[in-house]
Design a protein around this motif. Structure first.
Motif, PDB file in Angstrom:
ATOM      1  N   THR A 111     -21.199 -26.270 -18.153  1.00  0.00           N
ATOM      2  CA  THR A 111     -21.997 -26.093 -19.383  1.00  0.00           C
ATOM      3  C   THR A 111     -21.043 -24.542 -19.809  1.00  0.00           C
ATOM      4  N   LYS A 112     -20.704 -23.767 -19.083  1.00  0.00           N
ATOM      5  CA  LYS A 112     -20.033 -22.443 -20.204  1.00  0.00           C
ATOM      6  C   LYS A 112     -19.359 -22.557 -20.778  1.00  0.00           C
ATOM      7  N   ASP A 113     -18.245 -23.510 -20.210  1.00  0.00           N
ATOM      8  CA  ASP A 113     -16.521 -23.809 -21.370  1.00  0.00           C
ATOM      9  C   ASP A 113     -16.457 -24.632 -21.822  1.00  0.00           C
ATOM     10  N   GLY A 114     -17.616 -25.804 -21.692  1.00  0.00           N
ATOM     11  CA  GLY A 114     -17.084 -27.323 -21.865  1.00  0.00           C
ATOM     12  C   GLY A 114     -16.313 -28.236 -21.447  1.00  0.00           C
ATOM     13  N   LYS A 115     -15.302 -28.889 -21.481  1.00  0.00           N
ATOM     14  CA  LYS A 115     -14.748 -29.038 -20.455  1.00  0.00           C
ATOM     15  C   LYS A 115     -13.143 -28.053 -20.275  1.00  0.00           C
ATOM     16  N   MET A 116     -12.848 -28.622 -19.154  1.00  0.00           N
ATOM     17  CA  MET A 116     -11.697 -27.499 -19.204  1.00  0.00           C
ATOM     18  C   MET A 116     -10.944 -28.354 -18.157  1.00  0.00           C
ATOM     19  N   LEU A 117      -9.448 -27.921 -18.263  1.00  0.00           N
ATOM     20  CA  LEU A 117      -8.282 -28.824 -17.198  1.00  0.00           C
ATOM     21  C   LEU A 117      -8.069 -27.846 -16.304  1.00  0.00           C
ATOM     22  N   LEU A 118      -7.834 -28.631 -14.795  1.00  0.00           N
ATOM     23  CA  LEU A 118      -8.196 -28.121 -13.848  1.00  0.00           C
ATOM     24  C   LEU A 118      -5.972 -28.376 -13.005  1.00  0.00           C
ATOM     25  N   PRO A 137     -10.189 -31.989 -26.066  1.00  0.00           N
ATOM     26  CA  PRO A 137     -10.527 -30.989 -27.189  1.00  0.00           C
ATOM     27  C   PRO A 137      -9.085 -30.147 -27.005  1.00  0.00           C
ATOM     28  N   TYR A 138      -8.831 -30.717 -25.793  1.00  0.00           N
ATOM     29  CA  TYR A 138      -7.225 -28.921 -26.147  1.00  0.00           C
ATOM     30  C   TYR A 138      -6.067 -29.085 -27.794  1.00  0.00           C
TER      31      TYR A 138
END
Length: 188
Positions: free
Chosen positions: A35-42, A54-55
């Motif tokens: 919710t805070k950062d949207g899409k994120m890779l891990l 979006p990267y």
């Protein structure tokens, strides 16, 4: 004798099958939504993942606009950068990673570094990855770029290059490694 061989083969097959089932599967290019950062890779990532939305918004722009130091690139080639392993810990939510990771990739491309030798691990805001690789390297800040040879860490770039240029920092790391080898030879 035939019965012993049959038993050995049967036991070996059972052991191999058990190992196959218990082998841990590594997920590559894992993407999560927060919710805070949207899409994120891990976790472990491939270069191609950064050319997708979006990267790509930050990766492609920084990669394409960065002018590499050709003198440093020549040094990296001469010092055989390709004989080292590089691990980069980044955060797709981190502005420093947005700046320096694309630059690192452009430097490695210019130096003809083998693409398969770099390991890219994306972490969350707590600097954690799903498999815990950050713990092996004591990652406190991102980006952290680690240079290793023969399984031994030679040097690292933490958060931003001390010279202002990733390629110049890499040259310093490789020079330090060469000097330590020379010192080791003359110590004997």
């Amino acid at each position: 004798m035939k019965k012993i061989i049959t038993n050995v083969v049967t036991i070996s097959c059972v052991v191999l099958a058990t190992q196959q089932f218990s082998a841990q599967k590594v997920v590559v290019n894992r993407e999560v939504e927060s919710t805070k950062d949207g899409k994120m890779l891990l976790g472990p990532q491939t270069k191609e993942q950064f050319t997708k939305a979006p990267y790509a918004d930050w990766y492609v722009k920084e990669h394409d606009e960065y002018a590499v130091d050709q003198k440093a690139i020549s040094e990296l080639k001469k010092d055989k950068l390709g004989s080292y392993n590089i691990t980069a810990f980044i955060g797709t939510w981190c502005e420093d990673s947005h700046r320096d990771f694309p630059r690192l990739m452009k430097v490695l491309e210019a130096a003809k570094y083998p693409e398969g030798k770099i390991t890219v691990i994306a972490v969350n805001r707590k600097k954690e990855s799903p498999s815990g690789e950050e713990g092996l390297y004591n990652i406190q800040k991102v980006p952290t770029i680690i240079v290793e040879r023969y399984g031994k860490e030679i040097g690292r770039i933490i958060e931003m290059p001390s010279t202002g240029y990733i390629e110049r920092d890499l040259v310093e790391i490789l020079n330090k490694d060469d000097q330590s080898v020379i010192k080791e030879i003359f110590k004997k």
